[in-house]
Structure formats: structure tokens, C-alpha cells
Design an enzyme around this catalytic site. Structure first.
Site, PDB file in Angstrom:
ATOM      1  CE  LYS A 124     -21.418 -43.237 -19.962  1.00  0.00           C
ATOM      2  NZ  LYS A 124     -21.008 -42.511 -21.168  1.00  0.00           N
ATOM      3  CE  LYS A 159     -21.126 -44.325 -15.087  1.00  0.00           C
ATOM      4  NZ  LYS A 159     -20.055 -45.175 -15.660  1.00  0.00           N
ATOM      5  NE  ARG A 209     -10.447 -43.628 -20.067  1.00  0.00           N
ATOM      6  CZ  ARG A 209     -11.017 -42.553 -20.598  1.00  0.00           C
ATOM      7  NH1 ARG A 209     -10.345 -41.772 -21.425  1.00  0.00           N
ATOM      8  NH2 ARG A 209     -12.272 -42.264 -20.293  1.00  0.00           N
ATOM      9  NE  ARG A 224     -10.219 -41.044 -15.483  1.00  0.00           N
ATOM     10  CZ  ARG A 224     -11.116 -41.467 -16.358  1.00  0.00           C
ATOM     11  NH1 ARG A 224     -11.545 -40.669 -17.319  1.00  0.00           N
ATOM     12  NH2 ARG A 224     -11.592 -42.698 -16.283  1.00  0.00           N
ATOM     13  NE  ARG A 232     -19.843 -34.981 -11.319  1.00  0.00           N
ATOM     14  CZ  ARG A 232     -20.401 -33.905 -11.853  1.00  0.00           C
ATOM     15  NH1 ARG A 232     -21.071 -34.017 -12.986  1.00  0.00           N
ATOM     16  NH2 ARG A 232     -20.304 -32.739 -11.260  1.00  0.00           N
ATOM     17  CG  ASP A 272     -13.129 -45.021 -17.976  1.00  0.00           C
ATOM     18  OD1 ASP A 272     -11.971 -44.877 -18.401  1.00  0.00           O
ATOM     19  OD2 ASP A 272     -14.047 -44.216 -18.211  1.00  0.00           O
ATOM     20  CD  GLU A 280     -18.286 -44.345 -18.872  1.00  0.00           C
ATOM     21  OE1 GLU A 280     -17.671 -43.821 -19.834  1.00  0.00           O
ATOM     22  OE2 GLU A 280     -18.985 -43.693 -18.080  1.00  0.00           O
ATOM     23  CG  ASN A 282     -14.393 -43.974 -22.325  1.00  0.00           C
ATOM     24  OD1 ASN A 282     -15.257 -43.122 -22.285  1.00  0.00           O
ATOM     25  ND2 ASN A 282     -14.026 -44.672 -21.250  1.00  0.00           N
TER      26      ASN A 282
END
Length: 313
Positions: A124, A159, A209, A224, A232, A272, A280, A282
């Protein structure tokens, strides 16, 4: 023969149709690598050597009976050419201890991703390296301070800093009578640092993603898309995956983020993007390999090992 180990969560608990670590094992096995499986609790240091109780593993691309394990063997981690660190969050002190163990391997053992960078690149917080790409946000554990910023931000997303899969994420606003309890819950009464990001309405078109291999983007993303009953997009929370080619803005963000990832030894990452914004980065165990491979006929894990062989081994 290349000797490879994957550190991951228990393989019996995965969904082989969706698991990216499983895709990596399949690709390594196809190349004739000697493949091994380790759970993080089996790694340790003794006599100043990084060691683990390790299983040789054979994998099969099927929905049942997808793996076989050889008997456990005590193994010096320096005997591996490549170790993939693919344990899922939470990113807690035990995860940090695991990176310390992996960092004790010598220069001939290549840990992907770099253990120090796994510690440095909170998924994050890492977006703060790229302010030209990110939505308005605040990071703090001070509830009063968080509230004061939310007042001017409109709808926001709250978050925790160490979660995954959409867990403990809230949509709220200054007018929400639940705001105080949301912030108390996520910050654990002001003791846990939390990120608040301005809500991006384009989430309805998908949280994309984008997979990055040694700083370069795969040319397709998995968008997504949230269900009708949730904000979400996470697949684990009922979101639907849709393959999309990268937009010009996606490429722009990837080209900004990629060099930093490469410089830090973050060989495989998932960034993301919602609308025009990076939300984000990841680095622990990014997913979506299997979905993108299936939609577009790709071999992303194979591309990963192409880069490993060219740039590392």
C-alpha cells in the site's frame, strides 16, 4: 539442471486453476528444473546457515490430485539456484523473519523477490514513490487526523496496510455515521497505520491487475469487476475477471513504476490500476497468471523463467 524451490502457503489448500505459484511450478517443471516445495514455517537458521525441511514436488495441471511430494529432506538453502518467495500476506513480523532467513543465502542463490525489497515495499505504502500516478490519499494511524482529511475527500476507501484479497476494506465518507467505528476497527483504536484513498468511480469498469516481469509489463491486464452487491473488485470477494489490453495510461504507469521495481530486485510484481490511478503495488504473491494465460493463450510463468535465465542465472 536448475534447482528451484517455491516458498508458499500449503499447496493442498490452493485452487490450481487460479494459483500463480502453481503456474510457476508447472512452467519450471516443463523446463526440466528440479522443483521443490517449502512452507515458511519449515525455514530456519542453524549454525549461521539458512536451512529448511524441503519436499521435492511434481505437479499436474488438473483440478484434483494436482501434486505429489517426495519425502521431506533437511536442505541447505544455498543448494538452490532460484528460490521464489510466494507466501501470501499478512505481512507481519513472522513474514519479516522469513525474509531474514532467505537473506542469509549466498550470492549464487537468487531469491525472487529480493528479501530486503519485500520488507521495503509495503504494497500500500509503495505507491508513494509514484505521486504522479496515485489518487489523493492520507496514511496515518491518528483517527482525528484521518477524519480531518476525509472531510475534504468525499467518498473514500479505507485499507489496512498488511492485508490482501479485499479483506477489511471499507468504503465510507465524512457523512457516514459508521465512520468512527470503521476507523477504530481498521486502525485498531489508533494503533495500526492505515491508508485512506479517494474513491475512484471507475472501479465499476474494473480494478486492473497488470503483471510486471523484471520491470516490463505483460501487455494484457485482468480487470476485476465488482459484483452488483459489493464495491470491491477482488476475485476473492465475488468480482469477475475480464481480460483487457493495456491502455495508453496503463503503459504510462507501468513505464514509471517498472524501473523502480527492477532497481529493487522486485522481479515479479502486480500493479493495480483503477481508472487513471495506481492504487497498489503487489510484490509478495501477485496473482492472475492463470486467468490471463487462459484468456489470451499466454505463458506468463514461462516468460518469467525466460527472464530469470537471461538476466539472473
Amino acid at each position: 539442471m536448475t534447482k528451484l524451490a517455491v516458498v508458499m502457503d500449503p499447496i493442498e489448500s490452493i485452487n490450481p486453476a487460479k494459483d500463480s505459484s502453481f503456474a510457476m511450478l508447472l512452467a519450471a517443471q516443463k523446463r526440466g528444473y528440479e522443483t521443490h516445495y517449502i512452507t515458511a514455517d519449515q525455514m530456519f537458521i542453524a549454525h549461521s546457515k539458512a536451512q529448511a525441511n524441503v519436499h521435492g514436488i511434481a505437479v499436474r495441471d488438473q483440478s484434483r490430485d494436482w501434486f505429489s511430494l517426495a519425502p521431506e529432506q533437511l536442505t541447505d538453502l544455498n543448494t538452490f539456484d532460484v528460490i521464489l518467495m510466494r507466501k501470501d500476506p499478512p505481512f507481519d513480523m513472522e513474514y519479516i523473519m522469513d525474509t531474514y532467513v532467505l537473506e542469509q543465502t549466498d550470492a549464487n542463490t537468487h531469491v525472487i523477490n529480493n528479501p530486503q525489497s519485500l520488507r521495503d515495499a509495503n504494497e500500500k505504502f509503495f505507491t508513494e514513490y509514484f505521486p504522479e500516478c496515485t489518487p489523493e490519499n492520507i496514511i496515518s494511524r491518528n483517527i482525528t487526523l484521518l477524519k480531518s482529511y476525509i472531510k475534504d475527500m468525499g467518498d473514500v476507501i479505507v485499507k489496512p496496510m498488511d492485508g490482501m484479497g479485499g479483506n477489511s476494506i471499507f468504503k465510507t465518507s465524512a457523512n457516514d455515521k459508521n465512520l468512527s467505528v470503521i476507523l477504530e476497527t481498521v486502525t485498531q483504536n489508533g494503533t495500526k497505520t492505515t491508508i485512506i484513498q479517494k474513491y475512484i468511480p471507475e472501479i465499476t469498469q474494473g480494478d486492473k491487475r497488470i503483471l510486471m516481469i523484471n520491470g516490463q509489463a505483460v501487455p494484457y491486464a485482468l480487470a476485476r469487476i465488482p459484483s452488483d452487491s459489493d464495491f470491491r473488485g477482488n476475485l476473492a470477494k465475488g468480482g469477475t475477471g475480464k481480460g483487457v489490453p493495456l491502455s495508453n495510461n496503463d503503459w504510462r504507469i507501468a513505464e514509471i513504476v517498472g524501473p523502480k521495481l527492477k532497481a529493487m530486485g522486485i522481479f515479479f510484481a502486480g500493479i493495480d490500476v483503477i481508472g487513471d490511478y495506481l492504487t497498489e503495488v503487489n510484490v509478495t504473491s501477485p496473482t492472475c497468471i492463470r486467468e490471463l494465460d487462459k484468456i489470451y493463450g499466454l505463458d506468463i510463468a514461462g516468460d518469467l523463467f525466460d527472464c530469470v535465465e537471461k538476466d539472473i542465472l
